[in-house]
Motif scaffolding. Structure first.
Motif, PDB file in Angstrom:
ATOM      1  N   ASN A 179       0.817  -1.219   0.000  1.00 21.56           N
ATOM      2  CA  ASN A 179       0.000   0.000   0.000  1.00 21.56           C
ATOM      3  C   ASN A 179       0.853   1.273   0.000  1.00 21.56           C
ATOM      4  O   ASN A 179       0.331   2.369   0.149  1.00 21.56           O
ATOM      5  CB  ASN A 179      -0.938   0.004   1.213  1.00 21.56           C
ATOM      6  N   GLY A 180       2.157   1.109  -0.162  1.00 18.37           N
ATOM      7  CA  GLY A 180       3.050   2.267  -0.188  1.00 18.37           C
ATOM      8  C   GLY A 180       3.434   2.800   1.176  1.00 18.37           C
ATOM      9  O   GLY A 180       4.220   3.745   1.264  1.00 18.37           O
ATOM     10  N   VAL A 181       2.877   2.232   2.250  1.00 16.79           N
ATOM     11  CA  VAL A 181       3.173   2.692   3.603  1.00 16.79           C
ATOM     12  C   VAL A 181       4.350   1.889   4.157  1.00 16.79           C
ATOM     13  O   VAL A 181       4.258   0.664   4.322  1.00 16.79           O
ATOM     14  CB  VAL A 181       1.948   2.546   4.526  1.00 16.79           C
ATOM     15  N   ILE A 182       5.441   2.558   4.430  1.00 20.91           N
ATOM     16  CA  ILE A 182       6.665   1.888   4.877  1.00 20.91           C
ATOM     17  C   ILE A 182       6.452   1.186   6.217  1.00 20.91           C
ATOM     18  O   ILE A 182       5.971   1.787   7.179  1.00 20.91           O
ATOM     19  CB  ILE A 182       7.817   2.900   4.990  1.00 20.91           C
ATOM     20  N   ASN A 183       6.810  -0.096   6.259  1.00 12.67           N
ATOM     21  CA  ASN A 183       6.758  -0.836   7.519  1.00 12.67           C
ATOM     22  C   ASN A 183       7.900  -1.844   7.651  1.00 12.67           C
ATOM     23  O   ASN A 183       7.863  -2.707   8.528  1.00 12.67           O
ATOM     24  CB  ASN A 183       5.409  -1.543   7.686  1.00 12.67           C
ATOM     25  N   HIS A 184       8.915  -1.725   6.783  1.00 12.65           N
ATOM     26  CA  HIS A 184      10.056  -2.634   6.872  1.00 12.65           C
ATOM     27  C   HIS A 184      11.303  -1.936   6.338  1.00 12.65           C
ATOM     28  O   HIS A 184      11.238  -1.176   5.371  1.00 12.65           O
ATOM     29  CB  HIS A 184       9.806  -3.912   6.080  1.00 12.65           C
ATOM     30  N   VAL A 185      12.445  -2.215   6.991  1.00 10.65           N
ATOM     31  CA  VAL A 185      13.720  -1.648   6.569  1.00 10.65           C
ATOM     32  C   VAL A 185      14.766  -2.750   6.507  1.00 10.65           C
ATOM     33  O   VAL A 185      14.773  -3.664   7.342  1.00 10.65           O
ATOM     34  CB  VAL A 185      14.169  -0.506   7.515  1.00 10.65           C
ATOM     35  N   SER A 186      15.616  -2.683   5.494  1.00 10.52           N
ATOM     36  CA  SER A 186      16.700  -3.646   5.311  1.00 10.52           C
ATOM     37  C   SER A 186      17.989  -2.898   4.987  1.00 10.52           C
ATOM     38  O   SER A 186      17.957  -1.735   4.578  1.00 10.52           O
ATOM     39  CB  SER A 186      16.388  -4.611   4.160  1.00 10.52           C
TER      40      SER A 186
END
Length: 265
Positions: A220-227
Motif C-alpha cells: 500500500n506504499g506505507v513503509i513498515n520494513h527496513v533492510s
C-alpha cells in the motif's frame, strides 16, 4: 550540567572518583549512555550491578568518572544561506552529513534546513580541497563493510515485534538496523518510518552497500520494513519469518520496494 534533560546531580564515589546520577529516559540504551559519558557499557553495568543490557525509563544509574560529551568547545556556528544544503555545508567544512547530523540533533529532517538557521559545524577553516574520489570510496566502503559484518554476527536471532533496542537476543527490522548502525557510530531513529526520513533519498539504481532500503509489505506504499543493502539482489535484515537473515530481494521484496536512503557518505 544537564544531559538530555535527565542528568540529576553530580556526586563522589570513593576518594577522588567523581560520578553522576543519570535518569533513563524513553529511547535510551546503555550503548548511547556510554557514548555520552565516554565510559564503556561494562563499566556502567558493573557500577550499577546490572546483569543484562536491559534498562527502564525512570531508572537512576550511577556513572563513575563521567565525561559527558559537549560540542561547545569543538565546534563553531554556521548560518544557513540561500542555496545551502546539509551536504554542501558538509563539503565546505570537509566533513560528512552524518557528522553534521550528530552535531545538530535539533535537525529532524536533513533535507529541510532554512535560510538563517544556525547549525553547529566542526572547528577549523573551510577550504575547497576535498578528498579524492578513491579515498572517499575507500572510506565509505570500509564503513559499509563494518556495518554488514556487525549485522552478520546476529544472523539467526529471532524476530520480535517491538523488540527492545537495549538487547540483542531478538530484533524487529528497525531495532536491528538501529543497533548495527549504532555499533559503527551512526545514530538512527527507532522505527522504520522515522529512519526513512533521515539521510538522502537515492534512486535504487545508485544504491551501495550499507544504504537502507524501505518496503511496504502490505503493498500500500506505507513503509513498515527496513533492510540493509548488500548488493543488487541481496539485503541483510530482521524478517518476521526468519529473524536476522540475508534475503534475495528479487522474488518477494522488490515488488514492495518504496525508497532507498543513504545515511553516510
Amino acid at each position: 550540567m544537564v544531559i538530555a534533560g535527565a542528568l540529576l546531580s553530580s556526586l563522589f564515589v570513593g576518594e577522588g572518583v567523581s560520578a553522576a546520577e543519570y535518569t533513563v529516559k524513553s529511547g535510551d540504551s546503555l550503548w548511547e549512555i556510554s557514548n555520552n559519558f565516554k565510559v564503556s557499557v561494562s563499566e556502567i553495568k558493573t557500577q550499577n550491578k546490572l546483569t543484562s543490557d536491559t534498562i527502564y525509563v525512570g531508572q537512576v544509574l550511577q556513572i563513575a568518572d563521567s565525561k559527558p560529551s559537549t560540542n561547545e568547545t569543538s565546534n563553531q556556528k554556521y548560518t544557513v544561506k540561500s542555496g545551502d544544503s546539509l551536504s554542501s555545508i558538509a563539503k565546505k567544512y570537509n566533513t560528512t552529513t552524518t557528522n553534521l547530523l550528530s552535531l545538530n540533533p535539533q535537525i529532524s529532517n536533513p533535507n529541510l534546513i532554512k535560510v538563517g538557521q544556525v547549525v553547529n559545524v566542526p572547528n577549523g577553516t573551510t577550504g575547497s580541497v576535498t578528498p579524492s574520489k578513491p579515498s572517499v570510496d575507500k572510506t565509505r566502503e570500509q564503513v559499509a563493510n563494518a556495518i554488514i559484518e556487525s549485522g552478520k554476527k546476529y544472523l539467526g536471532a529471532p524476530y520480535q515485534y517491538g523488540a527492545s533496542p537495549n538487547q540483542t537476543t531478538t530484533f524487529d527490522c528497525s531495532s536491528f538496523t538501529q543497533r548495527v548502525f549504532s555499533e559503527n557510530g551512526i545514530k538512527l531513529p527507532r522505527t522504520s518510518t522515522e529512519q526513512s526520513k533521515i539521510g538522502t533519498t537515492i534512486p535504487l539504481s545508485e544504491a551501495k552497500k550499507g544504504d537502507l532500503l524501505f518496503f511496504a509489505t502490505d503493498n500500500n506504499g506505507v513503509i513498515n520494513h527496513v533492510s540493509i543493502y548488500v548488493d543488487s539482489s541481496t539485503v541483510l535484515h530482521a524478517a518476521t519469518s526468519k529473524g536476522v537473515s540475508i534475503a534475495d530481494t528479487k522474488a518477494y521484496w522488490m515488488p514492495r520496494f518504496v525508497k532507498a536512503v543513504r545515511v553516510f557518505n
